[in-house]
Design a protein around this motif. Structure first.
Motif, PDB file in Angstrom:
ATOM      1  N   ILE A  22      11.101 -15.952  14.598  1.00  0.00           N
ATOM      2  CA  ILE A  22       9.669 -15.806  14.830  1.00  0.00           C
ATOM      3  C   ILE A  22       9.296 -14.331  14.688  1.00  0.00           C
ATOM      4  O   ILE A  22       9.947 -13.453  15.255  1.00  0.00           O
ATOM      5  N   GLY A  23       8.260 -14.068  13.929  1.00  0.00           N
ATOM      6  CA  GLY A  23       7.789 -12.702  13.736  1.00  0.00           C
ATOM      7  C   GLY A  23       8.465 -11.947  12.604  1.00  0.00           C
ATOM      8  O   GLY A  23       8.130 -10.796  12.342  1.00  0.00           O
ATOM      9  N   ASP A  24       9.420 -12.572  11.941  1.00  0.00           N
ATOM     10  CA  ASP A  24      10.101 -11.899  10.837  1.00  0.00           C
ATOM     11  C   ASP A  24       9.142 -11.663   9.673  1.00  0.00           C
ATOM     12  O   ASP A  24       8.229 -12.458   9.428  1.00  0.00           O
ATOM     13  N   TYR A  25       9.359 -10.577   8.956  1.00  0.00           N
ATOM     14  CA  TYR A  25       8.621 -10.296   7.736  1.00  0.00           C
ATOM     15  C   TYR A  25       9.459  -9.372   6.862  1.00  0.00           C
ATOM     16  O   TYR A  25      10.389  -8.710   7.336  1.00  0.00           O
ATOM     17  N   ARG A  26       9.122  -9.347   5.589  1.00  0.00           N
ATOM     18  CA  ARG A  26       9.720  -8.389   4.654  1.00  0.00           C
ATOM     19  C   ARG A  26       8.617  -7.894   3.722  1.00  0.00           C
ATOM     20  O   ARG A  26       7.724  -8.649   3.336  1.00  0.00           O
ATOM     21  N   PHE A  27       8.731  -6.637   3.369  1.00  0.00           N
ATOM     22  CA  PHE A  27       7.769  -5.990   2.489  1.00  0.00           C
ATOM     23  C   PHE A  27       8.570  -5.286   1.393  1.00  0.00           C
ATOM     24  O   PHE A  27       9.392  -4.416   1.704  1.00  0.00           O
ATOM     25  N   VAL A  28       8.374  -5.687   0.135  1.00  0.00           N
ATOM     26  CA  VAL A  28       9.079  -5.091  -0.997  1.00  0.00           C
ATOM     27  C   VAL A  28       8.047  -4.411  -1.885  1.00  0.00           C
ATOM     28  O   VAL A  28       6.998  -4.980  -2.168  1.00  0.00           O
ATOM     29  N   ILE A  29       8.362  -3.198  -2.303  1.00  0.00           N
ATOM     30  CA  ILE A  29       7.441  -2.469  -3.180  1.00  0.00           C
ATOM     31  C   ILE A  29       8.217  -1.826  -4.329  1.00  0.00           C
ATOM     32  O   ILE A  29       9.307  -1.288  -4.131  1.00  0.00           O
ATOM     33  N   PHE A  30       7.654  -1.949  -5.522  1.00  0.00           N
ATOM     34  CA  PHE A  30       8.140  -1.259  -6.714  1.00  0.00           C
ATOM     35  C   PHE A  30       7.062  -0.246  -7.071  1.00  0.00           C
ATOM     36  O   PHE A  30       5.917  -0.623  -7.324  1.00  0.00           O
ATOM     37  N   GLU A  31       7.413   1.036  -7.074  1.00  0.00           N
ATOM     38  CA  GLU A  31       6.406   2.069  -7.310  1.00  0.00           C
ATOM     39  C   GLU A  31       6.831   3.026  -8.405  1.00  0.00           C
ATOM     40  O   GLU A  31       8.022   3.240  -8.636  1.00  0.00           O
ATOM     41  N   MET A  32       5.819   3.593  -9.070  1.00  0.00           N
ATOM     42  CA  MET A  32       6.069   4.501 -10.179  1.00  0.00           C
ATOM     43  C   MET A  32       4.960   5.546 -10.206  1.00  0.00           C
ATOM     44  O   MET A  32       3.773   5.209 -10.077  1.00  0.00           O
ATOM     45  N   TYR A  33       5.341   6.798 -10.365  1.00  0.00           N
ATOM     46  CA  TYR A  33       4.352   7.857 -10.556  1.00  0.00           C
ATOM     47  C   TYR A  33       4.032   7.941 -12.043  1.00  0.00           C
ATOM     48  O   TYR A  33       4.935   8.066 -12.869  1.00  0.00           O
ATOM     49  N   VAL A  34       2.746   7.853 -12.371  1.00  0.00           N
ATOM     50  CA  VAL A  34       2.309   7.947 -13.756  1.00  0.00           C
ATOM     51  C   VAL A  34       1.800   9.350 -14.076  1.00  0.00           C
ATOM     52  O   VAL A  34       1.592   9.685 -15.237  1.00  0.00           O
ATOM     53  N   ALA A  35       1.581  10.127 -13.032  1.00  0.00           N
ATOM     54  CA  ALA A  35       1.178  11.533 -13.126  1.00  0.00           C
ATOM     55  C   ALA A  35       1.401  12.120 -11.736  1.00  0.00           C
ATOM     56  O   ALA A  35       1.566  11.379 -10.764  1.00  0.00           O
ATOM     57  N   PRO A  36       1.414  13.445 -11.601  1.00  0.00           N
ATOM     58  CA  PRO A  36       1.533  14.012 -10.255  1.00  0.00           C
ATOM     59  C   PRO A  36       0.426  13.464  -9.345  1.00  0.00           C
ATOM     60  O   PRO A  36      -0.725  13.356  -9.761  1.00  0.00           O
ATOM     61  N   GLU A  37       0.796  13.064  -8.151  1.00  0.00           N
ATOM     62  CA  GLU A  37      -0.147  12.522  -7.164  1.00  0.00           C
ATOM     63  C   GLU A  37      -0.781  11.197  -7.583  1.00  0.00           C
ATOM     64  O   GLU A  37      -1.773  10.780  -6.994  1.00  0.00           O
ATOM     65  N   THR A  38      -0.236  10.546  -8.596  1.00  0.00           N
ATOM     66  CA  THR A  38      -0.815   9.293  -9.091  1.00  0.00           C
ATOM     67  C   THR A  38       0.270   8.236  -9.174  1.00  0.00           C
ATOM     68  O   THR A  38       1.022   8.178 -10.140  1.00  0.00           O
ATOM     69  N   MET A  39       0.350   7.411  -8.119  1.00  0.00           N
ATOM     70  CA  MET A  39       1.362   6.374  -8.032  1.00  0.00           C
ATOM     71  C   MET A  39       0.704   5.008  -8.205  1.00  0.00           C
ATOM     72  O   MET A  39      -0.386   4.765  -7.695  1.00  0.00           O
ATOM     73  N   VAL A  40       1.390   4.117  -8.922  1.00  0.00           N
ATOM     74  CA  VAL A  40       0.980   2.722  -9.047  1.00  0.00           C
ATOM     75  C   VAL A  40       2.129   1.866  -8.537  1.00  0.00           C
ATOM     76  O   VAL A  40       3.281   2.307  -8.502  1.00  0.00           O
ATOM     77  N   TYR A  41       1.820   0.630  -8.136  1.00  0.00           N
ATOM     78  CA  TYR A  41       2.867  -0.185  -7.519  1.00  0.00           C
ATOM     79  C   TYR A  41       2.575  -1.674  -7.626  1.00  0.00           C
ATOM     80  O   TYR A  41       1.444  -2.104  -7.857  1.00  0.00           O
ATOM     81  N   VAL A  42       3.648  -2.430  -7.424  1.00  0.00           N
ATOM     82  CA  VAL A  42       3.604  -3.878  -7.239  1.00  0.00           C
ATOM     83  C   VAL A  42       4.295  -4.125  -5.909  1.00  0.00           C
ATOM     84  O   VAL A  42       5.370  -3.566  -5.654  1.00  0.00           O
TER      85      VAL A  42
END
Length: 133
Positions: A22-42
């Protein structure tokens, strides 16, 4: 593409549940910087016995990413079945992930998001992270 098996492994680890509590969760993220200070993710938010929340960054809370994703890139992400939704105003959808076939389908779609939505061509680092309880 070489990314697909890697995405499959992370999605399996984050979204399939063997013996949840009960209460379990998982959070997965794939992230990539496309420029300095500019990150995109799934990202994926997973809880036992619930559909998985699947989001793609929209840039709504990060103006440089919002500018980078605007226009044609945004159209390509929307063409993959995503719409702006949720508190974070990301591209959002839910998906059932219960089988190896589900994982394979989602991993292929994540590759497509990186290729078509984020213009990934193998020269930038993609980071994977998982948080869980």
């Amino acid at each position: 593409m070489a990314l697909e098996p890697i995405f499959r492994a992370w999605i399996r680890a984050g979204c399939l549940w063997d013996s949840p509590g009960i209460g379990d969760y998982r959070f997965v993220i794939f992230e990539m910087y496309v420029a300095p200070e500019t990150m995109v993710y799934v990202q994926f938010w997973s809880e036992p016995l619930e559909p998985v929340v699947w989001e793609v960054s929209s840039g709504r809370w990060n103006p440089p990413a919002g500018e980078w994703l605007a226009g044609e890139r945004a159209k390509r992400i929307e063409a993959l079945g995503f719409a702006i939704d949720g508190n974070a105003e990301n591209y959002h959808r839910t998906v059932e992930i219960e089988t190896a076939a589900d994982i394979a389908d989602v991993a292929k779609a994540v590759v497509k998001i990186f290729l078509d939505g984020f213009d990934y061509r193998g020269t930038r680092q993609i980071r994977a992270k998982m948080t869980y309880q």
